[in-house]
Design a protein around this motif. Structure first.
Motif, PDB file in Angstrom:
ATOM      1  N   ILE A  35       0.317  -3.441   7.675  1.00 42.40           N
ATOM      2  CA  ILE A  35      -0.154  -2.624   6.561  1.00 42.40           C
ATOM      3  C   ILE A  35      -1.345  -1.783   7.018  1.00 42.40           C
ATOM      4  N   GLN A  36      -1.136  -0.491   7.110  1.00 37.98           N
ATOM      5  CA  GLN A  36      -2.198   0.443   7.463  1.00 37.98           C
ATOM      6  C   GLN A  36      -2.317   1.484   6.350  1.00 37.98           C
TER       7      GLN A  36
ATOM      8  N   ASP B  43      -4.939   4.990  -0.805  1.00 37.91           N
ATOM      9  CA  ASP B  43      -3.491   4.957  -0.573  1.00 37.91           C
ATOM     10  C   ASP B  43      -2.821   4.747  -1.926  1.00 37.91           C
ATOM     11  N   SER B  44      -2.323   5.816  -2.512  1.00 42.27           N
ATOM     12  CA  SER B  44      -1.756   5.724  -3.861  1.00 42.27           C
ATOM     13  C   SER B  44      -0.519   4.832  -3.892  1.00 42.27           C
ATOM     14  N   GLY B  45       0.230   4.782  -2.772  1.00 39.41           N
ATOM     15  CA  GLY B  45       1.409   3.913  -2.726  1.00 39.41           C
ATOM     16  C   GLY B  45       1.049   2.448  -2.851  1.00 39.41           C
ATOM     17  N   LEU B  46       0.017   2.013  -2.133  1.00 46.46           N
ATOM     18  CA  LEU B  46      -0.425   0.617  -2.224  1.00 46.46           C
ATOM     19  C   LEU B  46      -1.016   0.329  -3.599  1.00 46.46           C
ATOM     20  N   ILE B  47      -1.764   1.300  -4.147  1.00 44.18           N
ATOM     21  CA  ILE B  47      -2.330   1.123  -5.486  1.00 44.18           C
ATOM     22  C   ILE B  47      -1.211   0.906  -6.500  1.00 44.18           C
ATOM     23  N   GLU B  48      -0.146   1.696  -6.404  1.00 48.05           N
ATOM     24  CA  GLU B  48       0.973   1.547  -7.338  1.00 48.05           C
ATOM     25  C   GLU B  48       1.593   0.154  -7.238  1.00 48.05           C
ATOM     26  N   GLN B  49       1.767  -0.358  -6.018  1.00 50.02           N
ATOM     27  CA  GLN B  49       2.365  -1.684  -5.860  1.00 50.02           C
ATOM     28  C   GLN B  49       1.447  -2.774  -6.388  1.00 50.02           C
ATOM     29  N   ILE B  50       0.142  -2.608  -6.186  1.00 44.95           N
ATOM     30  CA  ILE B  50      -0.818  -3.584  -6.718  1.00 44.95           C
ATOM     31  C   ILE B  50      -0.752  -3.604  -8.241  1.00 44.95           C
ATOM     32  N   LEU B  51      -0.791  -2.424  -8.847  1.00 48.08           N
ATOM     33  CA  LEU B  51      -0.755  -2.336 -10.309  1.00 48.08           C
ATOM     34  C   LEU B  51       0.580  -2.851 -10.849  1.00 48.08           C
TER      35      LEU B  51
ATOM     36  N   LYS C   6      -3.288  -9.531  -3.488  1.00 47.56           N
ATOM     37  CA  LYS C   6      -4.505  -9.841  -2.728  1.00 47.56           C
ATOM     38  C   LYS C   6      -4.425  -9.274  -1.318  1.00 47.56           C
ATOM     39  N   GLY C   7      -3.239  -9.379  -0.695  1.00 47.48           N
ATOM     40  CA  GLY C   7      -3.082  -8.876   0.662  1.00 47.48           C
ATOM     41  C   GLY C   7      -3.241  -7.366   0.741  1.00 47.48           C
TER      42      GLY C   7
ATOM     43  N   THR D 113      -4.825  -5.503  -1.418  1.00 47.08           N
ATOM     44  CA  THR D 113      -6.214  -5.197  -1.749  1.00 47.08           C
ATOM     45  C   THR D 113      -7.105  -5.388  -0.529  1.00 47.08           C
ATOM     46  N   ALA D 114      -6.911  -6.491   0.190  1.00 44.11           N
ATOM     47  CA  ALA D 114      -7.709  -6.760   1.396  1.00 44.11           C
ATOM     48  C   ALA D 114      -7.436  -5.702   2.467  1.00 44.11           C
ATOM     49  N   ALA D 115      -6.167  -5.238   2.563  1.00 46.98           N
ATOM     50  CA  ALA D 115      -5.831  -4.209   3.553  1.00 46.98           C
ATOM     51  C   ALA D 115      -6.589  -2.924   3.292  1.00 46.98           C
ATOM     52  N   MET D 116      -6.984  -2.690   2.041  1.00 44.04           N
ATOM     53  CA  MET D 116      -7.747  -1.493   1.683  1.00 44.04           C
ATOM     54  C   MET D 116      -9.245  -1.799   1.581  1.00 44.04           C
ATOM     55  N   ASN D 117      -9.639  -2.954   2.160  1.00 46.15           N
ATOM     56  CA  ASN D 117     -11.050  -3.384   2.151  1.00 46.15           C
ATOM     57  C   ASN D 117     -11.586  -3.595   0.739  1.00 46.15           C
ATOM     58  N   GLY D 118     -10.683  -3.904  -0.189  1.00 48.56           N
ATOM     59  CA  GLY D 118     -11.086  -4.134  -1.571  1.00 48.56           C
ATOM     60  C   GLY D 118     -11.216  -5.608  -1.898  1.00 48.56           C
ATOM     61  N   LYS D 119     -11.583  -5.873  -3.145  1.00 54.47           N
ATOM     62  CA  LYS D 119     -11.709  -7.244  -3.629  1.00 54.47           C
ATOM     63  C   LYS D 119     -11.048  -7.349  -4.997  1.00 54.47           C
ATOM     64  N   ILE D 120     -10.511  -8.526  -5.289  1.00 56.12           N
ATOM     65  CA  ILE D 120      -9.878  -8.760  -6.585  1.00 56.12           C
ATOM     66  C   ILE D 120     -10.477 -10.008  -7.210  1.00 56.12           C
TER      67      ILE D 120
END
Length: 360
Positions: free
Chosen positions: A200-201, A243-251, A321-322, A324-331
Motif C-alpha cells: 500500500i503506497q 489518496d481519495s481512493g484509500l479514503i473512500e475504502q476507509i469510509l 486501521k491498516g 489509515t496507518a498507511a497514510m500516517n493517520g490515526k483512528i
C-alpha cells in the motif's frame, strides 16, 4: 523473532562478529586493567561471551569462549604477553574461567533455542487459529451469496415455473446483491494481502472531501434501505492532498460496519473538519455501541464481537486501521454517552483554501 535477527547471518559473519566483539572488549579492557584489575576483566569477557550466546549459533560462541580465555591468559594474567601462568591460584582461576565460559555459552544458547522453539510453536498455533477463523468466516460469507445466486438462476431457468416480471426482477436484484457481497469479501481479502505485503503506497492528490463522502454514501445507498445516513457538507473545508481512493475504502468499511451492526432505522452521521495540519472525519451512529472490554480489540484481524449475529470475516475494521496507518493517520473509537459509537479518523496532510468551488 530472534534478537536482532543475528542468527540469520551467515556462519562466516557470525564467526567474524563474535571474534571482533571479544577482541574489541579485550583492547578496551587493556587500558582499564590498572584500575579494575585483571580478575575483573574475566567477568567482563564472560559478559561478552554471554552476549554472543544470545546472538549467535553454538560454534561461533564456543570459539569466542576459547578465544576469550586465551586472551585473558596472554594479556592479563601475570606474567602478561605469555601463556605461562605464574601462580597455582591464577592457574586454577584460568581453568575455572574456561569451564564457566564454555558452560555459560552452551546453557545460554540452549535457553535461547528453547525460547525460540516456544515462540515458533505459539506462532504456529496462532496461525492455525487465524486460518480456522478465516475459513469458518469465509465458509459462511461466501457460501450464502453463492447459494443465493445458484438458487435464483435455477428458478429463472426452470421452464416449469412461470415468473412475473416483478418476481423475475426481484431474483435479478438478489443476484446483484449477492454478487456485490462476494465482490466485497474478495476486495477485503485482496486489501488485507496488500497490507500484509506492504504494497500500500498512498497516491496523494488534491481532493474535495465533501465530494468523496458523497461518493461513498451513493455506493452504500442500496445497503442503507432501513437506515438513515446524515451528512451536511462543510463548505469551509479546504482541499486536502490525500489518496481519495484509500479514503473512500476507509469510509465505506466504516459505514458498512455501522449499517451491519446497528438496528433498523438507526442514524449514521458523518462529519468532516480540519485542524491546523489534519483532516478529521467522524462517523457516529446511535446504535448500542461497543462493549468497553472489547474496544481495544475491534481493529484486530478476524476479530468479531461476542454475541453478534453471524456473518462478516472480521476484516473490515482491521483494513480501515491498516489503510489509515498507511497514510500516517490515526483512528479512534469511543462510545457515545447518549448511545452508539463514534469513529474518528485523522490524517496529517497538506491543504489549501477551497476558493475555486465557490465560483463554479
Amino acid at each position: 523473532m530472534d534478537l536482532l535477527r543475528t542468527r540469520k547471518y551467515s556462519k562466516n559473519n557470525q564467526y567474524i562478529i563474535s571474534v571482533l566483539l571479544i577482541v574489541i572488549t579485550a583492547v578496551l579492557s587493556f587500558f582499564a586493567v590498572d584500575y579494575i584489575g585483571y580478575r575483573a576483566i574475566a567477568l567482563i569477557l564472560l559478559v561478552v561471551v554471554s552476549i554472543n550466546a544470545i546472538l549467535f549459533d553454538i560454534f561461533p560462541v564456543l570459539l569466542s569462549a576459547l578465544l576469550s580465555a586465551l586472551i585473558w591468559n596472554f594479556c592479563f594474567i601475570p606474567p602478561t604477553l605469555t601463556l605461562h601462568i605464574g601462580t597455582p591460584e591464577d592457574g586454577l582461576m584460568f581453568l575455572m574461567y574456561f569451564v564457566i565460559a564454555s558452560i555459560n555459552a552452551v546453557l545460554t544458547y540452549k535457553i535461547r533455542e528453547v525460547e525460540r522453539k516456544e515462540r515458533d510453536e505459539e506462532e504456529k498455533v496462532k496461525a492455525i487459529k487465524l486460518y480456522n477463523t478465516l475459513l469458518n468466516s469465509l465458509s459462511h460469507e461466501l457460501r450464502t451469496p453463492i447459494s443465493t445466486i445458484i438458487g435464483a438462476i435455477d428458478t429463472i431457468k426452470d421452464n416449469k415455473t412461470i415468473l412475473s416480471d416483478k418476481n423475475r426482477n426481484e431474483l435479478y436484484s438478489e443476484i446483484e446483491i449477492a454478487g456485490f457481497r462476494l465482490n466485497r469479501q474478495v476486495e477485503n481479502l485482496l486489501s488485507m494481502s496488500r497490507l500484509e505485503a506492504g504494497f500500500i503506497q498512498p497516491k496523494n492528490d488534491w481532493c474535495d472531501l465533501n465530494e468523496v463522502i458523497f461518493t461513498v454514501i451513493k455506493d452504500t445507498k442500496d445497503e442503507a434501505n432501513n437506515h438513515k445516513i446524515e451528512f451536511s457538507p462543510n463548505e469551509n473545508l479546504p482541499l486536502f492532498k490525500l489518496d481519495s481512493g484509500l479514503i473512500e475504502q476507509i469510509l465505506y468499511n466504516l459505514i458498512h460496519n455501522a449499517l451491519q451492526y446497528t438496528t433498523e432505522n438507526s442514524t449514521i452521521k458523518i462529519e468532516a473538519n480540519n485542524s491546523d495540519s489534519n483532516c478529521i472525519i467522524q462517523i457516529t451512529d446511535n446504535g448500542q455501541g461497543f462493549p468497553e472490554n472489547e474496544i481495544d480489540f475491534v481493529f484486530d484481524k478476524f476479530y468479531r464481537l461476542n454475541k453478534t449475529a453471524t456473518g462478516g470475516t472480521g476484516l473490515g475494521l482491521s483494513i480501515v486501521k491498516g489503510f489509515t496507518a498507511a497514510m500516517n493517520g490515526k483512528i479512534y473509537l469511543e462510545n457515545v454517552p447518549e448511545g452508539g459509537a463514534k469513529f474518528t479518523v485523522e490524517f496529517p496532510c497538506e491543504f489549501l483554501p477551497n476558493t475555486n468551488l465557490e465560483n463554479e
